[in-house]
Motif scaffolding. Sequence first.
Motif, short mmCIF file in Angstrom:
data_model
loop_
_atom_site.label_atom_id
_atom_site.label_comp_id
_atom_site.label_asym_id
_atom_site.label_seq_id
_atom_site.Cartn_x
_atom_site.Cartn_y
_atom_site.Cartn_z
N GLY A 1 6.50 6.09 -74.65
CA GLY A 1 6.41 4.58 -75.12
C GLY A 1 7.87 4.31 -74.70
O GLY A 1 8.35 3.10 -75.58
N VAL A 2 8.83 5.01 -74.25
CA VAL A 2 10.16 4.46 -73.86
C VAL A 2 10.06 3.52 -72.77
O VAL A 2 9.34 3.53 -71.69
N ASP A 3 11.01 2.57 -72.81
CA ASP A 3 11.34 1.93 -71.60
C ASP A 3 12.06 2.74 -70.58
O ASP A 3 13.07 3.20 -70.72
N ARG A 4 11.52 2.51 -69.31
CA ARG A 4 12.00 3.23 -68.15
C ARG A 4 12.78 2.14 -67.30
O ARG A 4 11.98 1.41 -66.86
N GLU B 1 5.53 -0.25 -74.12
CA GLU B 1 4.23 -0.90 -74.61
C GLU B 1 3.10 -0.70 -74.00
O GLU B 1 1.89 -0.35 -74.25
N ASP B 2 3.46 -0.90 -72.44
CA ASP B 2 2.41 -1.04 -71.45
C ASP B 2 1.79 0.68 -71.40
O ASP B 2 0.63 0.68 -71.11
N ALA B 3 2.62 1.48 -71.63
CA ALA B 3 2.18 2.76 -71.28
C ALA B 3 1.42 3.11 -72.69
O ALA B 3 0.55 3.93 -72.49
N VAL B 4 2.02 2.91 -73.85
CA VAL B 4 1.06 2.87 -74.95
C VAL B 4 -0.33 2.41 -74.94
O VAL B 4 -1.23 3.12 -75.29
N ALA B 5 -0.34 1.19 -74.48
CA ALA B 5 -1.60 0.45 -74.57
C ALA B 5 -2.42 1.08 -73.43
O ALA B 5 -3.72 1.22 -73.78
N ARG B 6 -2.05 1.70 -72.63
CA ARG B 6 -2.99 2.31 -71.69
C ARG B 6 -3.46 3.41 -71.92
O ARG B 6 -4.70 3.63 -71.71
N GLU C 1 8.34 -0.96 -83.73
CA GLU C 1 7.51 -1.84 -84.33
C GLU C 1 6.47 -2.34 -83.26
O GLU C 1 5.34 -2.67 -83.09
N ARG C 2 7.01 -2.63 -81.85
CA ARG C 2 6.41 -3.09 -80.74
C ARG C 2 5.21 -1.97 -80.28
O ARG C 2 4.18 -2.26 -79.97
N LEU C 3 5.72 -0.67 -80.31
CA LEU C 3 5.17 0.20 -80.02
C LEU C 3 3.88 0.38 -80.81
O LEU C 3 2.58 0.50 -80.48
N LEU C 4 4.00 0.40 -82.17
CA LEU C 4 2.96 0.23 -83.12
C LEU C 4 1.96 -0.76 -83.13
O LEU C 4 0.78 -0.40 -83.20
N ARG C 5 2.36 -2.06 -82.77
CA ARG C 5 1.57 -3.14 -82.63
C ARG C 5 0.77 -2.93 -81.25
O ARG C 5 -0.34 -3.34 -81.17
N ALA C 6 1.42 -2.54 -80.18
CA ALA C 6 0.73 -2.22 -79.07
C ALA C 6 -0.41 -1.39 -78.95
O ALA C 6 -1.46 -1.39 -78.54
N ALA C 7 -0.33 -0.32 -79.70
CA ALA C 7 -1.32 0.97 -79.94
C ALA C 7 -2.29 0.28 -80.70
O ALA C 7 -3.55 0.59 -80.46
N SER C 8 -1.99 -0.73 -81.91
CA SER C 8 -3.12 -1.05 -82.99
C SER C 8 -4.03 -1.93 -82.15
O SER C 8 -5.11 -2.20 -82.24
#
Length: 945
Positions: A411-414, A556-561, A597-604
């Motif tokens: 979930g890091v920005d690359r 967030e994109d990687a997490v959502a995927r 927080e953004r990663l948590l929202r993206a996953a949820s």
Amino acid sequence: MTEQTPPTPPFRDQRLPFAKRIDDLLSRLTLDEKIGFLHQFTPAVERLGVDAFRTGQEALHGVAWMGPATVFPQAVGLGATWNTDLVRRVGEAVSKETRAMRARDDRVGLNVWSPTVNLLRHPLWGRNEEGYSEDPKLTSAIATAYTRGLRGDHPTYWRTAPVLKHWLAHNNETGRDVTSSSVRPRVLHEYDLRAFRETVEAGATAGVMPAYNLVNGRPNHVSPYLREHLRTWTDDDLLVCSDAGAPSNLVDSEHYFDTHEEATAAALLAGVDSFTDHGTDSSKITARVRGALDKGLLSESDIDTAVRRQLSVRFRLGEFDPEYDPHAPTRDFDTPAHRALAQEAAEQAVVLLKNSAGLLPLAPDTRIAVVGLLADECKLDWYSGSLIHRSTPLEGLYERFGAERVEFAEGVDRVLLRTGTGAFLYVPEADAADEVRGAEGALDPALLAGRTDLPPLTTDATGTEFALVDWGAGVLTLRAPDGRYLSVAEDGRVRASADQPGGWIVQETFHLEPHENGHLLRHIGTGRHVSVAADDVRVAEENPEIFEIVLVERGEDAVARVAAQADVVLVVAGNDPHINGRETEDRTTLALPAHQERLLRAASAANPHTVLALISAYPYAVDHASLPAMLWTSHGGQSAGTALARVLAGDVSPAGRLPQTWYADDADLPDLLDYDVIGSRQTYLYFEGTPLFPFGHGLSYASFSYAGLKTRTAEGALHVSFTVTNTGDMAADEVAQLYARAVDPAVPRPRRELLAHRRVRLAPGERAELSFEVPLSAFGFWDVARSGWRREPGPYELLAGASSQDVRLRTTVLLDGEGSAPRPVLQRGLSAPDFDEQSGIAIVDRTRTSGDAVTPAQGRSGELVYRDCDLGAGVTRVTATVSGDGAVEVSLDGGPPLAVLTAEAPDGDPYDYSTRSAGIIAEGVRDVHLRLRGPLRLAHVGFSG
């Protein structure tokens, strides 16, 4: 003629008591030799065969700073186990490893500076990870267990000699050497002193370390409380070791004394026995002691007192009886038993905060997406040893569920960093020979300090893709694909060289600063910007590079995927123990960093079956309304990942309990420097709001019923018993907690207060009767009207249950005691700090050596209230002992001023008190109100007829 063997000196005679042996050795030392004993690094006395000695070996949750060692959960995690037997065993393992490591490296000391018993009063304290609990009873129970393990169970010889940190009322890092904790008498006795007292009285403590801060205007290193309180709690010779650099602070930053000779003498007379200052260079301290002697500020007997205390510890450690020492060098290091204990401790520290949908434990065939910045991390803190073994949450889940069932996205920005010339920052490949590892494959701790043997960054046409992590407040880390963090060494060059952020000054953190059409990259450790030259990349005062941040992939994109493809998502969030909250740096907010927080929202959003696992050194305020499950654990040492995976799988039922209140919002918190837990309603003892999660909270995969609460009073104690039954379908631990509250107190008392607890393991259907013996003194409070403890007679409610708010049983008992009485002000007057209520007041030192006074906190105005003052048949005069400039207005029951006493010494010595008086006519039992105006100090008020 046969040569005769010289007689054994008495200090070597094991048959004599330690006191006589110490007296003999002390009598043989010269004055210069004794002065040398006062520094942390005590030289050898070769003519007597006395070895060199040093105070201080960090051992907070394993042997620290000395290379590979077993790393246990952080102290706050050990506190979360609520398990004194476990913590005692951890202390025992740490002390055995200390002995084993010393056998091969004499730099390892046996005088261990641990545990930290500062109460976790405020969750923004940067060193929250080092304490056990916000509650003094739980803190002292855990600290006592740890010190007993460190000490060992031999009746004469100690395995290690633990020193408690940090005396006293120390909960802020910002300005820690110049800020003063204003601690009124009730808070001092009922809260801050209590954790130290109960631990010292348990008999396994060798000494204490004063804290950097001041208390009531006086530096802790010259505190009269060392003499007035600490040394009255035991007959043992307690060794007081200064904190590093604190003796010099008395002059250099605190300006409390004019000269170092005065400061050193004052500290020694107050009770400091060992000076930790100027590293291994003892010359400055010994010169200051010699100067103090020459000026008559010290006597040789004062030095003898301090040296005797140090020798007492050394004799107890068996130094002078090696043939009788039961703790002779062993091979108890990184044993299978210690590895198992580290895993057991990590498992017991996990707290299940929420499990509303029964999502946990996870079924064996669950497809899991593991995401988050800490998902594949095993973080160390400043007081960790070097890891020999490590497990991350991701590795633990791979092992438990199988790699084919686990998907990972950090979930890091690359990003790529493009320079003004169009080239990109590039990490050159390192030679494999540059990978320097220590024993057992552990990464050498020196690697964390900034290597210079690796090639610095440069530029090329394609660049290196960096993992960019925002840890909050704009603090960034950048990591290369091989896992190394960008770091700056002493030569100023930027390299991908650090395994983790670390060091006293972290060299792996950066700020991105908007500038023109791009960003400057400022290195936080040096304050300099990154500059790009033809042959390398470095930080410099000039020519900062303007970078364009090229986003390759959003976290967030990687997490959502990966989240969308899983049955359950595990978001692993939390802190890096070296960033935004650590020694020297307090936190500024309870909120999770925005990136997390953004990663948590993206996953949820991608998958409602999202579990949040917080791995952190302190509480967070998290909106968990949409989350079906949530866990917390501290950084759990070498077995953190395995432990978390076993809890998630249901191999272990979680039974950790919160050792401190989790608040819902920053608005619930007082100012960090407000130490008045009573007046500002802090901790679960007084907090009147709704917490996010209460003190003592923690859920289980089993269920438990409580029944049969019984009480009886006998022999100065309240005996309480009740039964706990496992009504679930799996074996599990329950932490039964017993609280009390005064039903109708005459003064503000805790809303509820922990009396006792017990962690017990029960099979399905099994029942245990738990019995507690609570001394009646536990129901007392510090009565400022009489400057002593008093138990108020009347009803007290007892509450038994699973947390401070999950109460299952309650009953009321009537206790006898001493009734309240009006203050005898005609006989004693009013000591200014003994107020019942205050507004805008700070407590300060009455003199540099003893006593307290009060002053308006901002030098402007403040008010004091003293309840139920008996003025008898009538008074006609009021007097005030004051210094400085301003006025004291005296009124009764909140009415208009009846007298004004004026102090007039605006440029005088703040310790130069005078007595002012004025006429007043009053009688009977009245509330006395004092309003202070201006920068004066008030020490005492008296009334006369």
